[in-house]
Design an enzyme around this catalytic site. Sequence first.
Site, PDB file in Angstrom:
ATOM      1  N   HIS A 227       0.826  -1.213   0.000  1.00  0.00           N
ATOM      2  CA  HIS A 227       0.000   0.000   0.000  1.00  0.00           C
ATOM      3  C   HIS A 227       0.855   1.256   0.000  1.00  0.00           C
ATOM      4  O   HIS A 227       0.606   2.203  -0.752  1.00  0.00           O
ATOM      5  CB  HIS A 227      -0.933  -0.003   1.212  1.00  0.00           C
ATOM      6  CG  HIS A 227      -1.871   1.154   1.275  1.00  0.00           C
ATOM      7  ND1 HIS A 227      -1.483   2.401   1.731  1.00  0.00           N
ATOM      8  CD2 HIS A 227      -3.183   1.266   0.939  1.00  0.00           C
ATOM      9  CE1 HIS A 227      -2.524   3.226   1.673  1.00  0.00           C
ATOM     10  NE2 HIS A 227      -3.561   2.568   1.194  1.00  0.00           N
ATOM     11  N   ASP A 228       1.870   1.276   0.840  1.00  0.00           N
ATOM     12  CA  ASP A 228       2.733   2.452   0.961  1.00  0.00           C
ATOM     13  C   ASP A 228       4.050   2.278   0.212  1.00  0.00           C
ATOM     14  O   ASP A 228       4.907   3.168   0.276  1.00  0.00           O
ATOM     15  CB  ASP A 228       3.052   2.727   2.435  1.00  0.00           C
ATOM     16  CG  ASP A 228       1.833   3.126   3.246  1.00  0.00           C
ATOM     17  OD1 ASP A 228       0.712   3.129   2.702  1.00  0.00           O
ATOM     18  OD2 ASP A 228       2.006   3.418   4.446  1.00  0.00           O
TER      19      ASP A 228
END
Length: 473
Positions: A227-228
Amino acid sequence: MHPSLLLVGAMLAFATSAFAAVAQSFQPPASSPTDPSGNYTGQSNGTISNGPLVSGKAFDRFIQIWIENTDYATAASSPVFQNLSKEGLLLDSFYGVTHPSEPNYIAAVGGDFFGAASDNFFHIPQNISTVVDLLEEKNISWASYQENMPYDGFTGFNYTQKNYLTGNGTYTYYVRKHNGLIIFDSVANVSSRALRTRNFNDFAADFKADAIPQWNFVTPNLVNDGHDTTIDFVGDWLNYWLIPLLGDDKFNNNRTLILLTFDESETYTINNRIYTLVLGGGLPADLKGTTDSTFYTHYTALSTVQANWGLKSLGRGDANATLNNVIDFVAKQTSWTNNGIAGNDSSIPLLNITGTIPGPLNTVLYVPFTAPNTSAVGTGGGGVFVSPLLDKNFTAASAPKPVNLTASGLPNPWSTDPGFNYANGTEVIQAPSATSTKPASGKNAGARAAVGMREGAVVTVLVGFVLGVVMVL
């Protein structure tokens, strides 16, 4: 699709892409996947207790591992995914069911995303069932393992802790939106269920005790799930965590299926196709290194489990004849006939939708929670599970027209925190302090900030005012 929705989708996709591009270097959070670590914050609450094994028709253990926000082509370019595909079955026509992330996680365990179009704080009332109801009715053990969740049954919006990658500052590694089951009050407000939502220190304990349940949902933290970060970072995590476990019978025996998938594509302006692999000792040897182009969605994880163990359905997306194809080799072993949609078939619906579906979690197209379709035909042949708390007569056909709560200056009644708390290992319901669509989590295990009004009060006042009814269900 309406041009404004396309614009919003493009903007969200750009924001997601920009955020995911943050450069970070992978660091193992523990010495091995089966060892506890202070980087996970929460200590194990002991080994999970499971009942006797319940044999399935095609497999006896099902493990879902979800990673984040990646287009099919991007995942396909990864050497780690390429190597895994040689040992697994590639499902190359598998789709998320909507955007953004949270509604996909909700759908995968509840059979519907109930109109959700954001990653805000939501909770879903006690009388709405999940896969847990279906599993427990057949005494099939289950657990959800959430990396960096601070303690079992944690219901907070997120959790921020020391940054173990750099050793400096803090980082939000855990988010509620990636923990589908805890969003449902039928899990979060039942102690025996909430405490089966466990952290990775618990996973280590359960593994060493040979106590991994029969149904499992595994969510890595916000860096390890991509996600990051990037697909290469995910590949490093898979090399560290999953690949060693594939060789151990305590995790992966000859009756285990592992579904490795993504929540959604990164680009919102294309249909929501995601790279998905079936791995595990329960995969027939002749299917390893092959491709299955049957049209699948996140509802497939529900329908496949239902077919395998002869479970009831939830009467929602898991019983939708277009969206609920069972993984083909399991369908054949369970005598279920799929719908024949495959590859780039024109019958594949657009699943990159955001905000266009009315529902109780859609604030601008709000309708109350309705009963499932009790006459639906599920893949397990067991009818439809109906909560004893549910009004079966309140169906989609009898629901009022959607209402724009935002235009009326009203909050969504399901965006307030009911206050379930398990910080001490037992349930405490905390007094509400405020309403919020995004309650902030405290930086320690016991903190609960910005909790909202209690569920019953919100439903009675808001729905009674706007729709002229006293109760949602």
